[in-house]
Scaffold this motif. Structure first.
Motif, PDB file in Angstrom:
ATOM      1  N   UNK A   1      22.383 -13.655  16.658  1.00 22.26           N
ATOM      2  CA  UNK A   1      23.202 -14.859  16.854  1.00 22.26           C
ATOM      3  C   UNK A   1      22.765 -15.643  18.085  1.00 22.26           C
ATOM      4  N   UNK A   2      22.418 -14.952  19.152  1.00 18.74           N
ATOM      5  CA  UNK A   2      21.976 -15.635  20.371  1.00 18.74           C
ATOM      6  C   UNK A   2      20.730 -16.478  20.100  1.00 18.74           C
ATOM      7  N   UNK A   3      19.816 -15.929  19.327  1.00 19.51           N
ATOM      8  CA  UNK A   3      18.586 -16.661  18.996  1.00 19.51           C
ATOM      9  C   UNK A   3      18.893 -17.862  18.103  1.00 19.51           C
ATOM     10  N   UNK A   4      19.834 -17.697  17.166  1.00 24.28           N
ATOM     11  CA  UNK A   4      20.268 -18.825  16.326  1.00 24.28           C
ATOM     12  C   UNK A   4      20.833 -19.933  17.204  1.00 24.28           C
ATOM     13  N   UNK A   5      21.682 -19.558  18.163  1.00 29.37           N
ATOM     14  CA  UNK A   5      22.307 -20.551  19.035  1.00 29.37           C
ATOM     15  C   UNK A   5      21.266 -21.315  19.835  1.00 29.37           C
ATOM     16  N   UNK A   6      20.278 -20.616  20.382  1.00 26.97           N
ATOM     17  CA  UNK A   6      19.233 -21.282  21.156  1.00 26.97           C
ATOM     18  C   UNK A   6      18.406 -22.220  20.280  1.00 26.97           C
ATOM     19  N   UNK A   7      18.056 -21.775  19.090  1.00 26.92           N
ATOM     20  CA  UNK A   7      17.280 -22.620  18.174  1.00 26.92           C
ATOM     21  C   UNK A   7      18.073 -23.868  17.789  1.00 26.92           C
ATOM     22  N   UNK A   8      19.357 -23.676  17.472  1.00 24.42           N
ATOM     23  CA  UNK A   8      20.208 -24.818  17.106  1.00 24.42           C
ATOM     24  C   UNK A   8      20.351 -25.785  18.280  1.00 24.42           C
ATOM     25  N   UNK A   9      20.482 -25.240  19.483  1.00 27.48           N
ATOM     26  CA  UNK A   9      20.600 -26.096  20.676  1.00 27.48           C
ATOM     27  C   UNK A   9      19.350 -26.958  20.840  1.00 27.48           C
ATOM     28  N   UNK A  10      18.196 -26.369  20.618  1.00 31.37           N
ATOM     29  CA  UNK A  10      16.942 -27.132  20.731  1.00 31.37           C
ATOM     30  C   UNK A  10      16.902 -28.260  19.697  1.00 31.37           C
ATOM     31  N   UNK A  11      17.335 -27.960  18.482  1.00 30.68           N
ATOM     32  CA  UNK A  11      17.358 -28.972  17.417  1.00 30.68           C
ATOM     33  C   UNK A  11      18.309 -30.112  17.785  1.00 30.68           C
ATOM     34  N   UNK A  12      19.463 -29.758  18.338  1.00 28.67           N
ATOM     35  CA  UNK A  12      20.453 -30.778  18.725  1.00 28.67           C
ATOM     36  C   UNK A  12      19.909 -31.656  19.848  1.00 28.67           C
ATOM     37  N   UNK A  13      19.260 -31.052  20.836  1.00 30.91           N
ATOM     38  CA  UNK A  13      18.666 -31.815  21.938  1.00 30.91           C
ATOM     39  C   UNK A  13      17.646 -32.821  21.393  1.00 30.91           C
ATOM     40  N   UNK A  14      16.785 -32.357  20.510  1.00 30.67           N
ATOM     41  CA  UNK A  14      15.755 -33.225  19.946  1.00 30.67           C
ATOM     42  C   UNK A  14      16.368 -34.331  19.082  1.00 30.67           C
ATOM     43  N   UNK A  15      17.342 -33.969  18.248  1.00 34.24           N
ATOM     44  CA  UNK A  15      18.005 -34.963  17.390  1.00 34.24           C
ATOM     45  C   UNK A  15      18.727 -36.010  18.222  1.00 34.24           C
ATOM     46  N   UNK A  16      19.378 -35.557  19.298  1.00 37.38           N
ATOM     47  CA  UNK A  16      20.102 -36.481  20.171  1.00 37.38           C
ATOM     48  C   UNK A  16      19.149 -37.469  20.838  1.00 37.38           C
ATOM     49  N   UNK A  17      18.024 -36.961  21.327  1.00 36.84           N
ATOM     50  CA  UNK A  17      17.042 -37.832  21.988  1.00 36.84           C
ATOM     51  C   UNK A  17      16.515 -38.888  21.018  1.00 36.84           C
TER      52      UNK A  17
END
Length: 241
Positions: free
Chosen positions: A11-27
Motif C-alpha cells: 500500500x505504501x508503494x501504491x500511495x507513493x506512485x499515485x502521489x507522483x501521478x497526481x503531482x504530474x497531472x496537477x502540473x
C-alpha cells in the motif's frame, strides 16, 4: 483509451506512485488551464495517499491554491461522521493544506440523497459543461464495485446525469455517486487496489468476460483519457512469492 497496469509491493508503494501521478497531472493541468480538478475516493488505501500528499515532499510539489477538490461518492451521513468520505479526506489531508475552502466541493450526505445528487450534478455541469475532471481516484471493493456503483444497482445504467443517488439493497442504504459516463470523461482515472481479499475478483475484472452488471468497475473506460491500475502484490495474487 490508454490503459496501464502497475503491480507494486504494498500500500505504501501504491500511495507513493499515485502521489507522483497526481503531482504530474496537477502540473500539466495548471500549465494548460490554470487549475487542476481531482475527485477523491474513500477507503484505507486513499487514506495513506492523502496523508502522504499533505506532508513533504509532496505538499510543496503542488500549487494547492489552484486545486479544486471533488468527490467520487459519499455515504448518506453528516460530514463529521467517521463514515464520511469527505470527513476522512478533511482529517487526513484537506485541513493540512492551503486549499481555498470554496474550491472544496463535498457531496451533502446529510440531506435527501436525491436532492444531494441533483445539487452536485448541477454544480458539475456548471463547472465542466460537457467535459470532465483532470483526475479521478477510485478504489475497488471485493465485490467489484467502484465509487458507489454496486453490482445490480440502478446507477449502473445511468447515461444522462453526472451524479446520482443509488440505493444499495445489500447494504440497506443510499449512496451518492458520480455516474460511470461522467467518470469516463476524465483525462486520467487512477484505480487503487490493495489486499489479498480482492485477488480473485481482480482477476475476473481484468481477465474475465465483460459483465458490468456484476462487476461495475468494468464500466470505467475513459473515453479519451488514461486508465491506470495501481495494484499491490497481494491483490495481484503474488503474496508469498
Amino acid at each position: 483509451m490508454d490503459k496501464q497496469i502497475k503491480v507494486l509491493p504494498d500500500v505504501a508503494a501504491i500511495a507513493h506512485e499515485a502521489a507522483e501521478v497526481i503531482v504530474e497531472s496537477a502540473a500539466q493541468a495548471v500549465a494548460r488551464e490554470g487549475r487542476f480538478s481531482i475527485a477523491l475516493s474513500g477507503g484505507h488505501t486513499p487514506e495513506t495517499l492523502f496523508a502522504l500528499l499533505a506532508d513533504e515532499p509532496y505538499r510543496s510539489k503542488i500549487d494547492w491554491s489552484k486545486v479544486e477538490i471533488f468527490f467520487g461518492d459519499e455515504r448518506c451521513v453528516p460530514p463529521d461522521s467517521p463514515q464520511s468520505n469527505y470527513g476522512m479526506a478533511k482529517r487526513t489531508m484537506l485541513d493540512r493544506l492551503p486549499i481555498p475552502p470554496d474550491q472544496i466541493h463535498r457531496m451533502r450526505g446529510e440531506i435527501d440523497p436525491q436532492e444531494a445528487a441533483k445539487e452536485y450534478g448541477q454544480m458539475l455541469k456548471e463547472k465542466f459543461g460537457d467535459g470532465g475532471l483532470d483526475l479521478v481516484l477510485l478504489g475497488m471493493g471485493d465485490d467489484g464495485h467502484t465509487a458507489s456503483l454496486f453490482p445490480g444497482t440502478d446507477a449502473l445504467h445511468e447515461r444522462q446525469h453526472r451524479c446520482v443517488a443509488n440505493h444499495v439493497p445489500k447494504l440497506n442504504t443510499w449512496r451518492i455517486t458520480l455516474s460511470a459516463p461522467f467518470i469516463n470523461r476524465a483525462r486520467c482515472v487512477v484505480i487503487l487496489v490493495a489486499g489479498a481479499d480482492k485477488s480473485d475478483r481482480l482477476t475476473q475484472v481484468l481477465e474475465g468476460p465483460r459483465d458490468p452488471d456484476n462487476l461495475p468497475i468494468q464500466l470505467i473506460q475513459p473515453e479519451n483519457g488514461h486508465l491506470l491500475w495501481l495494484i499491490d502484490a497481494a491483490a495481484a495474487g503474488m503474496s508469498g512469492e
